[in-house]
Write an enzyme that holds these catalytic residues in place. Structure first.
Site, mmCIF file in Angstrom:
data_model
loop_
_atom_site.group_PDB
_atom_site.id
_atom_site.type_symbol
_atom_site.label_atom_id
_atom_site.label_comp_id
_atom_site.label_asym_id
_atom_site.label_seq_id
_atom_site.Cartn_x
_atom_site.Cartn_y
_atom_site.Cartn_z
ATOM 1 C CG ASN A 13 -1.677 1.263 1.429
ATOM 2 O OD1 ASN A 13 -1.858 2.019 0.473
ATOM 3 N ND2 ASN A 13 -2.147 1.523 2.640
ATOM 4 C CE LYS A 15 0.219 3.383 4.668
ATOM 5 N NZ LYS A 15 0.265 3.504 6.103
ATOM 6 C CG HIS A 98 -5.508 2.411 5.124
ATOM 7 N ND1 HIS A 98 -5.021 3.366 5.977
ATOM 8 C CD2 HIS A 98 -4.555 1.445 5.052
ATOM 9 C CE1 HIS A 98 -3.823 2.992 6.396
ATOM 10 N NE2 HIS A 98 -3.510 1.834 5.853
ATOM 11 C CD GLU A 100 -2.493 5.832 6.514
ATOM 12 O OE1 GLU A 100 -2.533 5.868 5.274
ATOM 13 O OE2 GLU A 100 -1.575 5.271 7.152
ATOM 14 C CD GLU A 170 -3.481 -2.202 7.302
ATOM 15 O OE1 GLU A 170 -2.432 -2.557 6.774
ATOM 16 O OE2 GLU A 170 -3.988 -1.090 7.101
ATOM 17 N N GLY A 176 2.463 2.468 10.535
ATOM 18 C CA GLY A 176 3.430 3.537 10.308
ATOM 19 C C GLY A 176 4.149 3.988 11.564
ATOM 20 C CB SER A 216 5.122 -1.709 11.832
ATOM 21 O OG SER A 216 4.762 -0.338 12.016
HETATM 22 P P1 PGA Z 1 2.888 0.346 7.506
HETATM 23 O O1 PGA Z 1 1.461 0.586 6.853
HETATM 24 O O2 PGA Z 1 3.381 -0.983 6.992
HETATM 25 O O3 PGA Z 1 3.734 1.497 7.042
HETATM 26 O O4 PGA Z 1 2.699 0.322 8.987
HETATM 27 C C1 PGA Z 1 0.552 -0.470 6.712
HETATM 28 C C2 PGA Z 1 -0.720 0.052 6.103
HETATM 29 O O5 PGA Z 1 -1.116 1.161 6.455
HETATM 30 O O6 PGA Z 1 -1.356 -0.615 5.261
#
Ligand code: PGA
Length: 255
Positions: A13, A15, A98, A100, A170, A176, A216
């Site tokens: 992903n 982003k 997601h 976010e 998640e 992140g 992560s």
């Molecule tokens: P990350 O993001 O691996 O940077 O923690 C995962 C995601 O948001 O899908």
């Protein structure tokens, strides 16, 4: 529990990262590194990078996904993109709900459900994200919340359509942040998602649904996370922006 009944899917992903020319360069770097993958390899990229991603991934085992889709087929929705548009571009997957988007763009369980239905009706595979915040975890709501989010997202999705759904667990506190859920927490969270599916669709169906872990996941911890019985792949943010790291995760999924 039989892991062999499900596809393992490693999805990046990206982003809001990478321009079209950077997309071409990164995919060209990744292609040889992931070509022997024994799992499905997907890169979900920003809308404007889709054309470059489709072109660069041609003839390879990399499939392309989008990061959002609107729930109507067409109409007066300035700034939005429909499933039909994505499909015509060669997109096969789309990330929906997601955290976010839930946090910054007013995404709700209801709009996640509408987008999921639109994606499925438009012939796309949906990667639906669910996950608890740290506060919700500390209050002991993780199981209730994951089951609720999963069931809400899948409202009116038929068992047949479910074949094109992946759920990504998640935990919001792990996205992140560099803080990964332990393999046990990931397995447990994914297990809650699977039991929610079982409560609606039955055990046989639930055992066939791919449930990813995301938050992560990286080249160092992927092996352990992916070894868990309920972890059928990963949704990877930061580490999917580095060809070498992403390929190590793909290799971990091959084992
Ligand atoms: P990350 O993001 O691996 O940077 O923690 C995962 C995601 O948001 O899908």
């Amino acid at each position: 529990m039989n892991k062999a009944k499900r596809r393992t899917v490693i999805a990046g992903n990206w982003k809001m990262n990478k321009t079209p020319s950077e997309t071409t360069a990164l995919i060209n770097e990744m292609k040889p590194l992931v070509k022997d993958a024994d799992c499905d390899v997907v890169l979900c990229v920003p809308f404007v990078d889709i054309a470059a991603a489709i072109e660069a991934s041609k003839g390879s085992n990399i499939r392309i996904g989008a990061e959002n889709v609107h729930f109507k087929e067409s109409g007066a929705y300035t700034g939005e993109v429909s499933a039909k548009m994505l499909k015509e571009c060669g997109v096969e997957y789309v990330v929906i709900g997601h955290s976010e988007r839930r946090q910054y763009f007013g995404e709700t369980d209801q709009t996640v459900n509408l987008r999921t239905l639109a994606a499925l009706n438009g012939g796309l595979k949906a990667i639906v994200c669910v996950g608890e915040t740290l506060e919700q975890r500390e209050l002991g709501y993780t199981e209730t919340l994951l089951k609720y989010q999963t069931k809400m997202a899948l409202t009116n999705v038929t068992a047949e359509q479910l074949k094109n759904v992946i759920i990504a667990y998640e935990p919001v506190w792990a996205i992140g942040t560099g803080v990964t859920a332990t393999a046990e927490q990931a397995d447990e969270g994914n297990g809650f998602v699977r039991s929610a599916i079982e409560e609606v669709y039955g055990k046989d169906v639930a055992e066939t649904v791919t449930v990813q872990y995301g938050g992560s996941m990286n080249a160092k911890n992927a092996d352990e996370l992916l070894s868990k019985v309920n972890v059928d792949g990963g949704l990877i943010g930061g580490a999917s922006l580095k060809a070498e790291d992403f390929s190590i995760i793909v290799k971990a999924a091959n084992k």
